[in-house]
Design an enzyme around this catalytic site. Structure first.
Site, PDB file in Angstrom:
ATOM      1  N   TYR A  86      -5.786 -11.376   2.204  1.00 26.94           N
ATOM      2  CA  TYR A  86      -6.101 -11.253   3.627  1.00 26.94           C
ATOM      3  C   TYR A  86      -5.905 -12.616   4.286  1.00 26.94           C
ATOM      4  O   TYR A  86      -5.359 -12.711   5.385  1.00 26.94           O
ATOM      5  CB  TYR A  86      -7.546 -10.779   3.828  1.00 26.94           C
ATOM      6  CG  TYR A  86      -7.819  -9.394   3.284  1.00 26.94           C
ATOM      7  CD1 TYR A  86      -7.399  -8.256   3.962  1.00 26.94           C
ATOM      8  CD2 TYR A  86      -8.516  -9.222   2.100  1.00 26.94           C
ATOM      9  CE1 TYR A  86      -7.655  -6.985   3.477  1.00 26.94           C
ATOM     10  CE2 TYR A  86      -8.785  -7.958   1.598  1.00 26.94           C
ATOM     11  CZ  TYR A  86      -8.351  -6.840   2.287  1.00 26.94           C
ATOM     12  OH  TYR A  86      -8.612  -5.586   1.797  1.00 26.94           O
ATOM     13  N   ASN A 107      -4.208   1.098   9.160  1.00 29.63           N
ATOM     14  CA  ASN A 107      -2.807   1.401   8.867  1.00 29.63           C
ATOM     15  C   ASN A 107      -2.621   2.926   8.807  1.00 29.63           C
ATOM     16  O   ASN A 107      -3.171   3.578   7.930  1.00 29.63           O
ATOM     17  CB  ASN A 107      -2.415   0.763   7.530  1.00 29.63           C
ATOM     18  CG  ASN A 107      -1.007   1.105   7.083  1.00 29.63           C
ATOM     19  OD1 ASN A 107      -0.221   1.706   7.810  1.00 29.63           O
ATOM     20  ND2 ASN A 107      -0.690   0.734   5.863  1.00 29.63           N
ATOM     21  N   CYS A 115      -0.282  -1.390   2.541  1.00 28.69           N
ATOM     22  CA  CYS A 115      -1.537  -2.130   2.669  1.00 28.69           C
ATOM     23  C   CYS A 115      -2.241  -2.294   1.325  1.00 28.69           C
ATOM     24  O   CYS A 115      -3.095  -3.171   1.182  1.00 28.69           O
ATOM     25  CB  CYS A 115      -2.453  -1.472   3.690  1.00 28.69           C
ATOM     26  SG  CYS A 115      -2.770   0.278   3.397  1.00 28.69           S
ATOM     27  N   HIS A 116      -1.866  -1.492   0.333  1.00 28.51           N
ATOM     28  CA  HIS A 116      -2.473  -1.635  -0.999  1.00 28.51           C
ATOM     29  C   HIS A 116      -2.087  -2.964  -1.655  1.00 28.51           C
ATOM     30  O   HIS A 116      -2.709  -3.382  -2.614  1.00 28.51           O
ATOM     31  CB  HIS A 116      -2.079  -0.456  -1.907  1.00 28.51           C
ATOM     32  CG  HIS A 116      -0.616  -0.321  -2.140  1.00 28.51           C
ATOM     33  ND1 HIS A 116       0.223   0.319  -1.235  1.00 28.51           N
ATOM     34  CD2 HIS A 116       0.179  -0.749  -3.160  1.00 28.51           C
ATOM     35  CE1 HIS A 116       1.457   0.287  -1.703  1.00 28.51           C
ATOM     36  NE2 HIS A 116       1.456  -0.357  -2.864  1.00 28.51           N
ATOM     37  N   GLU A 143       3.102  -0.418  -9.640  1.00 28.77           N
ATOM     38  CA  GLU A 143       4.059  -1.453  -9.244  1.00 28.77           C
ATOM     39  C   GLU A 143       4.099  -2.634 -10.225  1.00 28.77           C
ATOM     40  O   GLU A 143       4.818  -3.601  -9.996  1.00 28.77           O
ATOM     41  CB  GLU A 143       3.736  -1.951  -7.842  1.00 28.77           C
ATOM     42  CG  GLU A 143       3.937  -0.885  -6.783  1.00 28.77           C
ATOM     43  CD  GLU A 143       3.768  -1.415  -5.371  1.00 28.77           C
ATOM     44  OE1 GLU A 143       3.664  -2.647  -5.178  1.00 28.77           O
ATOM     45  OE2 GLU A 143       3.763  -0.587  -4.450  1.00 28.77           O
TER      46      GLU A 143
END
Length: 150
Positions: A86, A107, A115-116, A143
């Protein structure tokens, strides 16, 4: 007829029209009619969840303030498998980390606008999608960013 697709993080639906996607919904269909865009969105998300797609090529039209739209662009610039804090995004956009957290929560097109991939300095932070932080962890593991979680 609208579309509802199964995914590892639960059923996903979309809002939009034949030209763009405006929102992603957890657990319910949206307003996006079945057609070429809906099929492309479902196919790209299926490939993402299968580990064969890292970048989405879909017309997105999220609604938001000028700051939110800049923020969504910054989120889309975070590469697959990488994260930012952030604080990183706050410095980049010249706002507070709290403003970044609020924008993440607002979002409208989670996953497609990733946003993850935004974490707290010393924690995972939150996630507004169904399943909350558990879904965020599942997406980060998918990911290959799970090393950050240990």
């Amino acid at each position: 007829m609208t579309v509802l697709m199964d995914s590892p993080v639960g059923p996903i639906g979309f809002d939009g029209d034949v030209t763009s996607i405006t929102a992603l919904h957890w657990g319910r269909a949206g307003t996006l009619p079945d057609g070429a865009l809906a099929q492309s969105a479902c196919g790209q998300l299926a490939a993402y969840f299968a580990g064969t797609r890292q970048v989405f090529d879909l017309p997105l039209a999220p609604r938001g303030s000028e700051f939110q739209l800049r923020f969504y662009e910054a989120l889309c610039a975070i590469p697959y498998g990488e994260t930012r804090t952030y604080g990183d995004l706050a410095k980049e956009l010249g706002v507070s980390a709290q403003a970044i957290g609020q924008a993440c929560g607002a979002n409208p097109i989670a996953i497609l606008i990733p946003c993850h991939r935004v974490l707290g300095a010393n924690s995972l932070g939150g996630f507004s999608g169904a399943g909350g932080v558990e879904a965020k962890v599942a997406l980060l593991k998918l990911e290959g960013a799970a090393g950050l979680l240990l």
